[in-house]
Design an enzyme around this catalytic site. Sequence first.
Site, PDB file in Angstrom:
ATOM      1  CB  SER A 139      -0.853  -0.008   1.274  1.00 35.63           C
ATOM      2  OG  SER A 139      -1.378   1.287   1.520  1.00 35.63           O
ATOM      3  CE1 TYR A 152      -4.413  -2.830   5.056  1.00 34.74           C
ATOM      4  CE2 TYR A 152      -3.423  -0.667   4.701  1.00 34.74           C
ATOM      5  CZ  TYR A 152      -4.028  -1.808   4.200  1.00 34.74           C
ATOM      6  OH  TYR A 152      -4.248  -1.932   2.841  1.00 34.74           O
TER       7      TYR A 152
HETATM    8  P1  NAP Z   1     -11.112  -6.945   0.184  1.00 36.06           P
HETATM    9  O1  NAP Z   1     -12.123  -6.477  -0.779  1.00 36.06           O
HETATM   10  O2  NAP Z   1     -11.415  -6.856   1.647  1.00 36.06           O
HETATM   11  O3  NAP Z   1     -10.739  -8.469  -0.176  1.00 36.06           O
HETATM   12  C1  NAP Z   1      -9.795  -9.163   0.587  1.00 36.06           C
HETATM   13  C2  NAP Z   1     -10.010 -10.649   0.439  1.00 36.06           C
HETATM   14  O4  NAP Z   1      -9.017 -11.298   1.258  1.00 36.06           O
HETATM   15  C3  NAP Z   1     -11.384 -11.111   0.970  1.00 36.06           C
HETATM   16  O5  NAP Z   1     -11.948 -12.054   0.087  1.00 36.06           O
HETATM   17  C4  NAP Z   1     -11.028 -11.747   2.302  1.00 36.06           C
HETATM   18  O6  NAP Z   1     -11.893 -12.786   2.706  1.00 36.06           O
HETATM   19  C5  NAP Z   1      -9.642 -12.314   2.012  1.00 36.06           C
HETATM   20  N1  NAP Z   1      -8.916 -12.597   3.249  1.00 36.06           N
HETATM   21  C6  NAP Z   1      -8.909 -11.876   4.393  1.00 36.06           C
HETATM   22  N2  NAP Z   1      -8.153 -12.490   5.317  1.00 36.06           N
HETATM   23  C7  NAP Z   1      -7.667 -13.625   4.746  1.00 36.06           C
HETATM   24  C8  NAP Z   1      -6.835 -14.676   5.207  1.00 36.06           C
HETATM   25  N3  NAP Z   1      -6.365 -14.703   6.457  1.00 36.06           N
HETATM   26  N4  NAP Z   1      -6.549 -15.680   4.348  1.00 36.06           N
HETATM   27  C9  NAP Z   1      -7.056 -15.702   3.087  1.00 36.06           C
HETATM   28  N5  NAP Z   1      -7.854 -14.739   2.602  1.00 36.06           N
HETATM   29  C10 NAP Z   1      -8.158 -13.711   3.425  1.00 36.06           C
HETATM   30  O7  NAP Z   1      -9.728  -6.191   0.003  1.00 36.06           O
HETATM   31  P2  NAP Z   1      -9.108  -5.418  -1.265  1.00 36.06           P
HETATM   32  O8  NAP Z   1      -9.454  -3.990  -1.156  1.00 36.06           O
HETATM   33  O9  NAP Z   1      -9.386  -6.169  -2.517  1.00 36.06           O
HETATM   34  O10 NAP Z   1      -7.571  -5.515  -0.885  1.00 36.06           O
HETATM   35  C11 NAP Z   1      -6.702  -6.520  -1.392  1.00 36.06           C
HETATM   36  C12 NAP Z   1      -5.279  -6.209  -0.931  1.00 36.06           C
HETATM   37  O11 NAP Z   1      -4.932  -4.899  -1.399  1.00 36.06           O
HETATM   38  C13 NAP Z   1      -5.141  -6.162   0.587  1.00 36.06           C
HETATM   39  O12 NAP Z   1      -3.896  -6.685   0.951  1.00 36.06           O
HETATM   40  C14 NAP Z   1      -5.199  -4.687   0.897  1.00 36.06           C
HETATM   41  O13 NAP Z   1      -4.542  -4.366   2.095  1.00 36.06           O
HETATM   42  C15 NAP Z   1      -4.487  -4.120  -0.312  1.00 36.06           C
HETATM   43  N6  NAP Z   1      -4.800  -2.710  -0.562  1.00 36.06           N
HETATM   44  C16 NAP Z   1      -6.082  -2.318  -0.824  1.00 36.06           C
HETATM   45  C17 NAP Z   1      -6.348  -0.965  -1.052  1.00 36.06           C
HETATM   46  C18 NAP Z   1      -7.728  -0.459  -1.349  1.00 36.06           C
HETATM   47  O14 NAP Z   1      -7.896   0.771  -1.428  1.00 36.06           O
HETATM   48  N7  NAP Z   1      -8.729  -1.308  -1.521  1.00 36.06           N
HETATM   49  C19 NAP Z   1      -5.306  -0.036  -1.012  1.00 36.06           C
HETATM   50  C20 NAP Z   1      -4.016  -0.481  -0.741  1.00 36.06           C
HETATM   51  C21 NAP Z   1      -3.784  -1.819  -0.531  1.00 36.06           C
HETATM   52  P3  NAP Z   1     -13.071 -12.478   3.788  1.00 36.06           P
HETATM   53  O15 NAP Z   1     -14.106 -11.758   3.001  1.00 36.06           O
HETATM   54  O16 NAP Z   1     -13.509 -13.830   4.252  1.00 36.06           O
HETATM   55  O17 NAP Z   1     -12.444 -11.651   4.864  1.00 36.06           O
END
Ligand code: NAP
Length: 257
Positions: A139, A152
């Site tokens: 991030s 985080y």
């Molecule tokens: P998201 O929509 O919350 O999706 C995350 C997925 O990861 C969900 O399906 C979740 O399952 C799964 N997950 C959570 N804990 C897990 C575990 N212990 N083992 C296996 N799977 C797990 O998140 P996203 O926004 O797509 O983010 C994806 C990545 O990008 C993350 O690492 C996040 O920190 C990073 N990121 C996102 C943003 C943003 O603005 N969205 C910005 C910077 C970085 P459950 O639904 O069961 O929890």
Amino acid sequence: MKLAGKVAIVTGGARGIGSGIAKAFASEGANVAIADLDYEGALAASMKFGESAFAIKADVSIKIDVETMVKSVIKKYGRIDILVNNAGIQTVMPFLDLSRKDWKRVLDVNLSGAFLCSQSVAKEMIRKRINGVIINISSIHGYIPRSTKLHYDVSKAGLIMLTKETALELAPYHIRVNCIAPGIIDTPMNQELLRDPEKRKMIEQRVPLEKIGSADDVARAALFLASDDSSYITGAALPVDGGLSLNYNGLKPVGSS
Ligand code: NAP
């Protein structure tokens, strides 16, 4: 087809950025294992790609789950070429109120999960002499501090160093390791924040490219890092943030209205 014949694991691939990456990889010819805590979600995502994807239930913070995940991908496809450490969680809590339990859970999933998956998959790549690729989803908050998300942000900073050090140690095996540092991306993780039209507009105004990112924006960068187009790049942290990290204090770029 940039990934024809390749096999990829995308953790947290049931939705959001992970699902976008799985889609991009499958459409470029890869077989994709979608590993997620949410098995039903992973199954639904994998069904969109027919034979070229399958779902695995795994908690990346649990070593036995990670080992089982790797074994089942090897059993199904015989090899692993690409790992995307995407699974991540976040909670909001001021530093002084942050519990040891919350600190540990976020670090366990976001950082230790990537460590466990990288180690287990890299051993398989080395065993099969595969010139593999590992991509960590960090991030911009791995290098830009803010309030209430210390746990985080520390996990994301750790991912950047994990990227650099594993890139060094795995280079002799021709395994490349890079990371992506997304800005604000429209996914379920940010749903609450982005549902509010006023907050959404405020955020858009802070991004130099004047829009919030999509999972596809991140997926295209992941595809670049996974393919031979980036064959001489390792240890890099690529921002995918519409310029937000250049302008995090919210000042408008010179010349803009
Ligand atoms: P998201 O929509 O919350 O999706 C995350 C997925 O990861 C969900 O399906 C979740 O399952 C799964 N997950 C959570 N804990 C897990 C575990 N212990 N083992 C296996 N799977 C797990 O998140 P996203 O926004 O797509 O983010 C994806 C990545 O990008 C993350 O690492 C996040 O920190 C990073 N990121 C996102 C943003 C943003 O603005 N969205 C910005 C910077 C970085 P459950 O639904 O069961 O929890």
